[in-house]
Each structure stands twice: as C-alpha cells, then as structure tokens.
Scaffold this motif. Structure first.
Motif, PDB file in Angstrom:
ATOM      1  N   ASP A 196       6.608  12.333   4.379  1.00 44.72           N
ATOM      2  CA  ASP A 196       5.460  12.375   4.010  1.00 44.72           C
ATOM      3  C   ASP A 196       5.693  13.998   2.705  1.00 44.72           C
ATOM      4  N   VAL A 197       6.882  15.021   2.367  1.00 52.09           N
ATOM      5  CA  VAL A 197       7.073  15.963   1.987  1.00 52.09           C
ATOM      6  C   VAL A 197       7.725  15.050   0.799  1.00 52.09           C
TER       7      VAL A 197
ATOM      8  N   VAL B 102       5.399  15.363  -3.700  1.00 52.24           N
ATOM      9  CA  VAL B 102       6.469  14.959  -5.343  1.00 52.24           C
ATOM     10  C   VAL B 102       5.046  14.798  -6.341  1.00 52.24           C
ATOM     11  N   PRO B 103       4.628  15.621  -7.138  1.00 53.98           N
ATOM     12  CA  PRO B 103       3.174  14.592  -8.189  1.00 53.98           C
ATOM     13  C   PRO B 103       4.153  13.738  -8.582  1.00 53.98           C
TER      14      PRO B 103
ATOM     15  N   HIS C 249      12.732  19.174  -5.276  1.00 50.24           N
ATOM     16  CA  HIS C 249      11.243  19.739  -4.545  1.00 50.24           C
ATOM     17  C   HIS C 249      10.625  19.418  -4.020  1.00 50.24           C
ATOM     18  N   SER C 250      11.321  19.370  -2.832  1.00 50.86           N
ATOM     19  CA  SER C 250      10.680  19.146  -1.292  1.00 50.86           C
ATOM     20  C   SER C 250      11.497  20.053  -0.302  1.00 50.86           C
TER      21      SER C 250
ATOM     22  N   ARG D 120       2.010  25.183  -0.777  1.00 46.35           N
ATOM     23  CA  ARG D 120       2.791  24.520  -2.195  1.00 46.35           C
ATOM     24  C   ARG D 120       1.937  23.615  -2.759  1.00 46.35           C
ATOM     25  N   GLU D 121       1.911  23.255  -1.214  1.00 47.04           N
ATOM     26  CA  GLU D 121       0.653  21.334  -2.376  1.00 47.04           C
ATOM     27  C   GLU D 121      -0.348  21.467  -1.875  1.00 47.04           C
ATOM     28  N   GLY D 122      -1.537  22.994  -2.052  1.00 47.51           N
ATOM     29  CA  GLY D 122      -2.527  22.933  -2.248  1.00 47.51           C
ATOM     30  C   GLY D 122      -3.012  23.762  -3.926  1.00 47.51           C
TER      31      GLY D 122
END
Lengths: 309, 282
Positions: free
Chosen positions: A183-184, A188-189, A214-215, A306-308
């Motif tokens: 999931d993490v 990653v974009p 990034h994760s 941070r994802e948001g």
C-alpha cells in the motif's frame, strides 16, 4: 422541531459515549492488569523483571526468560519476514501482471486470516519434524562449527524451540508487512516513477532510489505493526517453542515467551502469588506491544497525512 | 566499460526481481502446504459422528458437537454485543467529529486495540468477570471475543461511512431531515454492504481465537448450553486434543482445525466480494 433537535443531541451523545468507551476500555485493561500484578511486584520488587527463577513450588518467579524469549523470537521472525515481505510487495507493485495482482494479493492476505491455532497445529505436526530432519542438522553441521558464533546453533536438533517458533511467527506476520508495504509503495506518485524510468533506470534502481526513499516512514510503520503482532502472538508459539523457563544461547534450544507461559500455566496457577506473577507478565507484554504499536500507527499516520498533501 | 556497467545493472535488476518472485512463490507455497496438510489430516475425521457426538474421553471415538455448538453461540453473542458498539463509535468518528482531538485519540487507540495481543484481553476479562463471578463461563468468553470485535467494526464502519458521498447527506438535509434521521435512514443504508463486510471480517477474526478463551470460557468436555458455566469451544478443544498423546483426539483436532479454517476462509472471501460490490468508485 424541538423533538427532532432533541433526537440529534441524544444521538450525538450516544455515539460520543461509545467513542469514549473505547478509550475507557484501554484504561480499564491497563488498570486491571496493574491491580492484578501488584502482589507480584510487592513480593519481588523490580527484580521480577531481571530474575530468571521460575519455581511454582517455592513461589519464586522472574520474568526474564519469558521476556527474552518474546523479544528474541519476534526479532528473528522480523529478520526472516521483512525481506520476504518486501519481495512480495515489490512483486505485486512492479512485476505482477495487472490481471494477477488481485488474486495473488488476496491469497497472501488469506495467510493473515488463518487463525493462530492452525499455525500451531501445523507447526507442531508438519513443520517441526521437517526442520528436525533437514534444516537443524544442516545448521548444526555448518554454522555450529564456527567458533563463538556457533553457540547459536549448538545442541541436538529437537524440532521444537526458539528457531521453529520464529519461523512460524515469520509466516504469520508476513502478510501484514507485505500488504502495508504494498500500500505505501502504491502511494509513490507515478510521475516520479515514470521520470526515473525515462532516464533509463532499471526496475531495481527505481525501487532503491525512488520507491524506498519515498515510502520509508510507511515501511518502518508496517514493520513495527508486524513486530507488534509477533510479540503478542500466543497459540502458534505455545505449540512449538518447547516451554522451558531458561535462557539458552542456542536458537535450537526450547524456550518460552510471555504469551506461551500465560497460555500454558494460567489455569493451573492456584496460589495468589503465582497468578499475580502471570498477570504481571501480561502487563509487561501489554506495555511492550502498546509502545511498538503506538510508534507503528504514528508512522503510518504520518505517511497517510503526507499522502494527502 | 559502459557495456560492463550496463551488464552489471541488468544483472542486479534480474537478481532483485527473481528474488521478489521467489518470495511471492514462498508465501503462496506456505499457504498451499498448510491447506494441504489440513485437508489430508482433517478430511478423514469429518464423518457423521464428528457433527453428532460430544467430545470423547481418551481412546474413545466421538465428535465435536458440544465444541461446535459452544463456538457458534459464543461467536454469535460476541458479534451481537460488539457490532452495535463498533458501529456507533464508527458513526461518531465519521459523522459527528471527523477531526476533533477526541476523534483523533479514539482513532489512534482503536488502531492499537486492533492489534493488541488477544491473550491480554483474556487476562482482562478474567480479572473483571471470572474472578468476581467465581467461575469460568460462556458469558466471559463471549465478552472477551466481543472486545476483539469492536475495533474491527469501528475501523470498517468509519471507513465505509466516510465513503458515502456528501451529496446524499446534503440532499436529505435539504428535505429538512434532522441529522439523526439522515444518518440512520440515508447514510447507514448507503453504507450497509460495507459495514456488513466489516462484521463478517470481525466474525472471521474471532471464530478461531483461542487465547482469549483459555481462561474465560475454559472448556467443557460435555454438552452444555449453560452460558453461566464453563463452555466447550472448538479452538480450546483443538489446543488440548492436538497436544494430547491419543491418536483419536489428535484426529479430532485436525478435523476441527479444517472446519474452522474452511469457515474462516469462506467468510473472508464472501466479505471481499461484498466489499467489491459496495465500493462507490465504480
């Protein structure tokens, strides 16, 4: 109109009180464990934490062997499970054909649905005999010969013991770590990932230089979540650890964990100090897992916020 | 020089990807091995007697009727108690107080309870129910399981309620409905399937739990429908019978293990199908 407003106030108050109930539950668990363990700490003091005694006949109890067993089996389990779980997460996000992603992901998650007791019975009757006749003699003959380091793999291959318990634990926490990591990784974009590929990076370089940095927080959170699970796991460990209250250097020797001690001895404990010592063990376990799980959730929560952003 | 660098990078890539492929294979292999040993050892135990006889004394044939019954009853009671509590708490988090301090704390604590060791929950219920009552009981076992149901239901019902589109709520408000009516009649209905998924997952979670029952419900070798006394249940019977030296008991333990696993895996798969249907992202 006024009746409706009363309904609103009432409904809100009811849901709020149940939400408060969840907080109270945690408080009540801690309070009852503390109350139950007072006689043990009163009798043994803080020495309870560092004593290796465990003698129900003489009423001498110490937590160290169980604490040691809990920590060493969980740490070994993490050492085995984390690389495998990353492998699975990488496979599911980078390698797997999209059509198979869901079915394979579901099958791995089903490993988490299988109850602890099933792992226990399987570990006792299937895995332990296999380890006893294959892996353990091999370890004793190879790594066991190395000076100093070899004590970790000394002794007869019993099948049951710390190593077997760790392997079972590793299988049990594998799906948790794998699914959190997957999931993490997916957060990653795509832009970052595609830019790296466009510059000619190989998949393994994208994983090492883009996805993992990034994760990072989320990965650590997932690993801690797995660790929290491993620390408190009871039945599977009870079946295969051998239940011996001592600390041996060898990973092939039998040992015990806090949860296995509770499962085996709690209903047999008759006198107060014995019961209280067991409750005190439970308190120690709960405090350790609370800390680990709180850290895990904090990290995953930071990852999520941070994802948001 | 460049060719060598390129070859090394390609080789590393190949190695990493093969390892990750192997890791996935290993995970699937373990699942397969567990299922295979369950089926091989469990199927011979499943006969007519298995479902119609009570647990036998050593070296006699018998079945697991009392244990199956006890497990069903305690799971049902635990679900009936834990579900409303979980849904109401989830409602508070999703509808009334999404980002207040209280909501954040409850969410945090709930996530911790979700993974808290179940044996400690057993200890807690022992301290607050078994000790004051003076004996082990089916009620105590049910309460221990109910405590495990709550966090699962809180988590899923909050998520599912949050997925309900705001426009649905606004439409209902525009018609003049008070908030409690909007939640109960509109939002709950829209999130029904998702919340059902959560309940099924919670049932699957507690159906095989052994540790919290060891010192709450204990076990009972005989038929007992008295919730106020020790009660037979599948997980504890499997635990005792598997560790016994008697072949008949071990056979029954494998049968029980197969039964529980099949039930839990089917619940999980049904829950997943429900979750897919109900997603709003279609």
């Amino acid at each position: 109109m006024r009746r409706q407003r009363l309904g609103d106030t009432l409904f809100r108050a009811v849901t709020r009180s149940f939400a408060l109930g969840v907080l109270l539950l945690l408080g009540a668990i801690i309070a009852s464990l503390v109350a139950g363990s007072i006689p043990a700490f009163h009798a043994f003091g803080l020495g309870f934490l560092f004593s290796t005694a465990w003698n129900p006949v003489k009423d001498a109890f110490g937590a160290l062997p169980a604490i040691y067993g809990t920590l060493i089996t969980s740490l070994l389990a993490m050492m085995l499970a984390v690389p495998l779980a990353f492998g699975i997460a990488i496979f599911l996000t980078e390698l797997c054909p999209p059509l198979l992603r869901r079915p394979i992901g579901t099958l791995i998650e089903l490993l988490a649905a299988i109850p602890s007791i099933i792992y226990g019975i399987w570990g006792l009757f299937v895995l332990a005999p296999i380890l006893q006749s294959t892996l353990q003699p091999a370890l004793i003959d190879s790594l066991g010969e190395i000076p100093y380091f070899g004590v970790l793999f000394a002794g007869p291959p019993l099948g049951l013991g710390i190593l077997t318990a760790s392997i079972i634990l590793a299988v049990m926490v594998l799906p948790f770590i794998a699914s959190v990591s997957r999931d993490v990784f997916l957060t990653v974009p795509p832009l970052l990932r595609e830019s790296a590929y466009a510059m000619g990076a190989t998949t393994s370089e994208v994983i090492r230089d883009i996805i993992i940095p990034h994760s990072r927080i989320g990965i650590v959170g997932g690993v801690m979540l797995g660790l929290g699970r491993a620390l408190g796991e009871t039945m599977a460990v009870t079946f295969v650890i051998g239940n011996a209250h001592h600390i041996k250097a060898s990973l092939l020797a039998p040992g015990t964990t806090i949860s296995a001690t509770l499962a085996n001895e709690f209903t047999e404990a008759v006198d107060q100090i014995y019961t209280s010592s067991l409750v005190a063990l439970g308190l120690i376990l709960f405090v350790i897992t609370l800390i680990v799980l709180a850290l895990a959730n904090y990290m995953l929560w930071r990852m999520g916020s941070r994802e948001g952003a | 020089m460049d060719a060598m660098l390129y070859r090394r990078r390609a080789a590393t890539n190949y190695l990493i990807l093969s390892l990750s492929f192997a890791a996935t294979g290993a995970g699937l292999l373990v699942l397969f091995l567990i299922m295979w040993s369950l089926l091989r050892n469990g199927i011979p135990a499943l006969g007519f007697d298995f479902f119609t006889q009570n647990t036998p004394p050593p070296d006699r044939s018998g079945g697991l009727l009392n244990a199956i019954y006890g497990s069903l009853v305690m799971t049902a009671v635990a679900t009936a108690v834990g579900t409303p509590v979980g849904i109401l708490c989830g409602t508070f988090l999703a509808e009334f107080s999404r980002s207040s301090k209280l909501a954040m704390t409850v969410r945090f604590i709930n996530d911790i309870l979700l993974s808290a060791p179940s044996i400690v929950i057993g200890l807690f219920v022992y301290e607050v129910m078994v000790v004051p009552m003076g004996h082990f009981s089916g009620w105590a076992g049910s309460m221990a399981l109910a405590i495990l149901v709550v966090p699962v239901v809180v988590r899923t019902s909050e998520n599912m309620l949050s997925l309900v589109p705001a426009s649905l709520r606004e439409a209902a408000f525009a018609l003049g409905a008070p908030q409690w009516k909007v939640v109960v009649l509109v939002v709950y209905r829209a999130a029904m399937q998702g919340m059902l998924t959560g309940v099924l997952l919670a049932v699957a979670r507690i159906a095989g739990e052994t540790a919290p029952l060891l010192f709450t419900a204990l076990n009972n070798q005989f038929w007992s429908s008295n919730m106020n006394g020790p009660m037979g249940n599948l997980p504890v019977v499997i635990f005792q019978f598997a560790l016994s030296p008697y072949a008949d008991w071990q056979r029954l333990a494998w049968g029980g293990a197969l039964l529980i696993t099949l039930a839990i895996l089917s619940l999980n798969i049904i829950a997943r199908f429900l979750a897919n249907w109900s997603s709003f992202e279609k």
